[in-house]
Design a protein around this motif. Structure first.
Motif, PDB file in Angstrom:
ATOM      1  N   ASN A  45       0.684  -1.207  -0.128  1.00  0.00           N
ATOM      2  CA  ASN A  45      -0.025  -0.016   0.129  1.00  0.00           C
ATOM      3  C   ASN A  45       0.910   1.287  -0.021  1.00  0.00           C
ATOM      4  O   ASN A  45       0.284   2.309   0.532  1.00  0.00           O
ATOM      5  N   MET A  63      -2.445   4.980   5.316  1.00  0.00           N
ATOM      6  CA  MET A  63      -3.109   3.849   6.072  1.00  0.00           C
ATOM      7  C   MET A  63      -3.314   4.357   7.721  1.00  0.00           C
ATOM      8  O   MET A  63      -2.250   4.696   8.325  1.00  0.00           O
ATOM      9  N   ASP A 119      -6.281   0.224   9.611  1.00  0.00           N
ATOM     10  CA  ASP A 119      -6.133  -0.305   8.550  1.00  0.00           C
ATOM     11  C   ASP A 119      -5.138  -1.283   8.408  1.00  0.00           C
ATOM     12  O   ASP A 119      -5.408  -2.336   7.856  1.00  0.00           O
ATOM     13  N   LEU A 120      -3.898  -0.916   9.011  1.00  0.00           N
ATOM     14  CA  LEU A 120      -2.698  -1.766   8.683  1.00  0.00           C
ATOM     15  C   LEU A 120      -3.071  -2.917   9.414  1.00  0.00           C
ATOM     16  O   LEU A 120      -2.453  -4.027   9.054  1.00  0.00           O
ATOM     17  N   LYS A 177       2.608   6.136   5.903  1.00  0.00           N
ATOM     18  CA  LYS A 177       2.810   5.482   4.554  1.00  0.00           C
ATOM     19  C   LYS A 177       4.261   5.274   4.527  1.00  0.00           C
ATOM     20  O   LYS A 177       4.947   6.034   5.337  1.00  0.00           O
TER      21      LYS A 177
END
Ligand code: ZN
Ligand code: ZN
Length: 142
Positions: A31, A36, A40-41, A83
């Protein structure tokens, strides 16, 4: 930078690559163009390593931040997104507007902006620079 290069870089920094860490890294790598949240991660990385929990994610985020390998983006509501910051994740190009030939430039001038960016307390997450013009072949035709 390939995923293997990223792992090598981390190993050189004495960052032990356990399965948990590898799954987090791989998820970030997959990603690498999107921000994120830690949640989410976790959800995405759990697909590779079910043992993960949110505190593991936070610990690894801290470790990667220390190595200057993560961008941290703070949203208006105070939540943070991350990120990967890969040194060669971008390239600048010379683009010929006549024939369309595109050539990567092995130089990034972003350091020259550092003073201004820091002064404005602007959190830079990415930048773009393309050079347009006529390549040698095309200017010879003129
Ligand atoms: Zn050209
Ligand atoms: Zn650049």
């Amino acid at each position: 930078m390939s995923f293997e290069n990223l792992c090598d870089l981390l190993k050189r920094n004495n960052f032990k690559l356990t399965d948990q860490r590898k799954s987090i890294l791989f998820t970030l790598y997959e990603n690498k163009d999107s921000l994120m949240s830690p949640e989410d991660l976790l959800v995405a990385a759990k697909k590779r390593c079910t043992k993960l929990n949110l505190s593991t994610i936070y610990r690894n985020i801290e470790a990667l931040l220390k190595l200057d390998l993560l961008y941290k983006h703070i949203k208006d509501n105070g939540s943070t997104l991350y990120k990967l910051k890969l040194k060669d994740s971008h390239a600048h190009h010379m683009i010929c507007t006549k024939c369309g030939k595109t050539e990567a430039v092995d130089f990034c001038p972003i350091e020259a902006f550092k003073g201004i960016i820091d002064k404005k307390q602007f959190q830079l997450t990415e930048h773009k620079l393309e050079l347009y013009g006529h390549c040698k072949e095309c200017s010879d035709d003129e």
